[in-house]
Design an enzyme around this catalytic site. Sequence first.
Site, PDB file in Angstrom:
ATOM      1  N   ASP A 109       0.865  -1.182   0.000  1.00  0.00           N
ATOM      2  CA  ASP A 109       0.000   0.000   0.000  1.00  0.00           C
ATOM      3  C   ASP A 109       0.911   1.245   0.000  1.00  0.00           C
ATOM      4  O   ASP A 109       2.119   1.147   0.256  1.00  0.00           O
ATOM      5  CB  ASP A 109      -0.886  -0.044   1.254  1.00  0.00           C
ATOM      6  CG  ASP A 109      -1.658   1.242   1.460  1.00  0.00           C
ATOM      7  OD1 ASP A 109      -2.286   1.709   0.499  1.00  0.00           O
ATOM      8  OD2 ASP A 109      -1.607   1.786   2.594  1.00  0.00           O
ATOM      9  N   ASP A 167      -2.138  -0.380   5.951  1.00  0.00           N
ATOM     10  CA  ASP A 167      -2.333   0.301   7.239  1.00  0.00           C
ATOM     11  C   ASP A 167      -3.780   0.581   7.574  1.00  0.00           C
ATOM     12  O   ASP A 167      -4.062   1.142   8.632  1.00  0.00           O
ATOM     13  CB  ASP A 167      -1.601   1.648   7.223  1.00  0.00           C
ATOM     14  CG  ASP A 167      -2.317   2.653   6.353  1.00  0.00           C
ATOM     15  OD1 ASP A 167      -2.485   2.375   5.143  1.00  0.00           O
ATOM     16  OD2 ASP A 167      -2.757   3.689   6.874  1.00  0.00           O
ATOM     17  N   ASP A 195      -0.211   5.187   0.964  1.00  0.00           N
ATOM     18  CA  ASP A 195      -0.440   6.141   2.066  1.00  0.00           C
ATOM     19  C   ASP A 195      -0.506   5.427   3.416  1.00  0.00           C
ATOM     20  O   ASP A 195      -1.253   4.464   3.587  1.00  0.00           O
ATOM     21  CB  ASP A 195      -1.767   6.874   1.857  1.00  0.00           C
ATOM     22  CG  ASP A 195      -1.729   7.789   0.660  1.00  0.00           C
ATOM     23  OD1 ASP A 195      -1.288   8.930   0.810  1.00  0.00           O
ATOM     24  OD2 ASP A 195      -2.131   7.348  -0.436  1.00  0.00           O
TER      25      ASP A 195
END
Length: 250
Positions: free
Chosen positions: A13, A192, A15
């Site tokens: 991922d 996240d 961000d």
Amino acid sequence: MAKTNENYALFLDFDGTLVDIVERPDAVTVDPALPKVLTDLEDRLGGALAIISGRPIAFLDGHFAPHEFDIAGLHGLEQRIAGRLSMCDPDEHPALRDMVARLKQIVADKEGILIEDKGCSVAIHWRLAPHEKDFALATAHAAIEALGNDYRVQHGKAVAEILPSAAGKGKVIERFLHESPYRERRPIFIGDDLTDENGFKTVNAHGGLSIRIGAGETIAKVRLGTPAELRHCLAAWATDGSLPFNEDDC
Ligand SMILES: [Mg+2]
């Protein structure tokens, strides 16, 4: 000869994982050392490294130019594997396009709520106006009511995104795992946020390694504290070729 790790496929991922989350989504910055770490890892993995993000590919590419990684944007609505690009066409989503215009009107007098128009999806951000969370969520859910079953809400950190129901990180990772050089490798996915749980589910089902950055309930098998910690782990992996994730830390 450099040690290779050709039994793994690495999905990352962006961000909150590779880069720190910032207040305005367009203000994100990439650590200057990161592009070389990722290209070195890509070599070690025989090319089996892909960035899997909710951002558009064009935005992500801008942070890694001139290198072009394998990549999935907009939660998998766009993807590029070995230079083969498939894009989402906003013109195929006329109801969503109308909705984006309406959303901009609805939040026009709401200071701090940002509408991020991604073409085939739209994100409502309230990081700059936490007191508007309930309003933003209600707005997103009302939009989905109006759009019907072809669209769904993806919840994230101070963001709710309206996207086609077919989009999802688990599905796109599954597609990559059918393609060379990802096929028949042990997948690792690092993310996240709530949107990444869907990807964790897919890699867990493949006997892979799921890694969550930061706090929050998760089905991931390993947790790391921060994007900086992950960057440190990835740099160590790129340097010495040994998988740095020991099911609990590195
Ligand atoms: Mg993220």
